[in-house]
Design an enzyme around this catalytic site. Sequence first.
Site, PDB file in Angstrom:
ATOM      1  N   GLU A  10       0.848  -1.189   0.000  1.00 51.91           N
ATOM      2  CA  GLU A  10       0.000   0.000   0.000  1.00 51.91           C
ATOM      3  C   GLU A  10       0.888   1.245   0.000  1.00 51.91           C
ATOM      4  O   GLU A  10       1.903   1.298   0.694  1.00 51.91           O
ATOM      5  CB  GLU A  10      -0.890  -0.017   1.245  1.00 51.91           C
ATOM      6  N   LYS A  33      -9.810   0.376  -1.882  1.00 45.69           N
ATOM      7  CA  LYS A  33     -10.113   0.060  -0.480  1.00 45.69           C
ATOM      8  C   LYS A  33     -11.558   0.399  -0.158  1.00 45.69           C
ATOM      9  O   LYS A  33     -12.012   1.527  -0.371  1.00 45.69           O
ATOM     10  CB  LYS A  33      -9.162   0.834   0.437  1.00 45.69           C
ATOM     11  N   CYS A  81      -4.588  -3.038   4.197  1.00 47.28           N
ATOM     12  CA  CYS A  81      -4.290  -2.579   5.557  1.00 47.28           C
ATOM     13  C   CYS A  81      -5.348  -3.013   6.571  1.00 47.28           C
ATOM     14  O   CYS A  81      -5.583  -4.198   6.759  1.00 47.28           O
ATOM     15  CB  CYS A  81      -4.094  -1.066   5.550  1.00 47.28           C
TER      16      CYS A  81
END
Length: 538
Positions: free
Chosen positions: A295, A356, A407
């Site tokens: 990321e 995301k 994440c």
Amino acid sequence: MALPVTQERPDALPEASVTPAAPVAGRAARALARVRAGLPRTGLAVLAGLLLALAFPPFDLWPLSLAGVAALSLLTRGRTVRQAAWTGFAFGLPFFLLLLSWLRVVGWDATVGLSVIEALFLAALGSGLALTSRLPGWPLWAACLWITQEWARDRLPLGGFPWGRLAFANTATPFTPLAAIGGAPLVTFAVALAGALLAWAALRLRGPRRAPRAAALAALGAVAALLAGYLVPVPTAAADTVKVALVQGNVPNPGMDFLGRPMMVLNNHAAATEKLAADIKAGKVEKPDLVIWPENSSDLDPFSDPLAYRRIDEAVKAIGVPTLVGTLVDGPDEQHVQNEGIVWDPKTGPGASYTKQHPVPFGEYVPFRDQLSKVITRLQRVARDFYPGDHNGVMQLGPARIGDVICFEVAYDEIVRDSVDQGARVLVVQTNNATYAKTGQPEQQLAMSRLRAVEHGRAVLIAATSGISAVIAPDGTVEQRTEELTAAELSAVVPLRDGTTVADRVGAGPEWTLAVAGLLACGAAVLIGRRRGTRQAE
């Protein structure tokens, strides 16, 4: 005729001058007495909360998760709803303060604020434990209520915050294989049941009505819950394999300003990839089938910055295999950006992408921005809100059909499960923990990824900018990992699996069933209490 004169005592005071003061003083004295009487219990609750936090990474003293559950069960048993709520809060606040101490990088006010919010859920749990402690078989209902609490906390407020689930302290313990049957909720349930049974056993060994045999049976029940995971097969057989390389390029500085100057993070990852390509050409290492960058491995939008596009393209062409690149790209309007993983082909360039789905409140977007930014000026550092994606991260990356999660998304059951349901054969976690380097947060996230491997029977590949990058086998074993704040590269052959676990097939069913059972137990306790009160009144 003269009327008699009433003589007043010299020390007498008018009635109006004593009536209000006496009750107020009495109430204050009684309140102070209650506070003093409750201090030992509050102190024990604080200690128990701290012990529970030590069960989690980076401390990893997982048996303390049983001790924490048992302590809260004992401290709330037989208390009023209000008393137990305070005990639950006194337990929850220090627990979250220690568990989330990595947020101090952002500010202690953020740590305290989030801890208070999360502790309120533990206050509600305390009340529920007090209610159900009057029911037969209360350890079972206590375990269900732990699921109810986690179910609510995983979703509320603003999409929830799952950190601190009992399952995440037990990602390499005898409880862990249960994840393959019922996911993280079943692991939490087993831990909570074992802890509550230990509390029940302790109660049977105290007082004039001791029952050693009953205590032994309860302890055996706790041991059975602990060892049940050994009966669960964890599938690991692969249909085929893929050679992967994970690139950890590192960042200029950890903390809030980890990016440094523009292009620095991108250059780190591009240079590391080109070095890998040179080693392959020299015959030092085998060529991978695919490469994964973390990321934010590109700190500039390659679609709006030609230099960033060219730098990524050069590195991917040098390695000569499809590469998953993490970057921020401009959103649908000027106020938003998107956190994406992009499949970058050495011949055709950028292709499929995953955005995301679950941006982090106050970190990646600011709720009530207009109002809060005036009060908390630090929120202005989040210049643009992240725009959430609308689909899962299943993409074809070279020969592998991957399921990408970014994440913090690894903490949310449904996001990872959805990728596996849609055909992901290996899970990829792109992450950037540079803000929280050396704080314990990367270890906590690694533990979550280990649980996901067992839950879904998939290898998990973690690519982090500054660490911890890792290769995790389908049984949760960490086969390789990097250190933090170092440039590193991991190469591995990992299994690609098509089979699904029981947890995949039942989905969120066990969680909902156990959570509702906890609520129904509370309702039953209230009804029984009212009936008893009515009978006594008659």
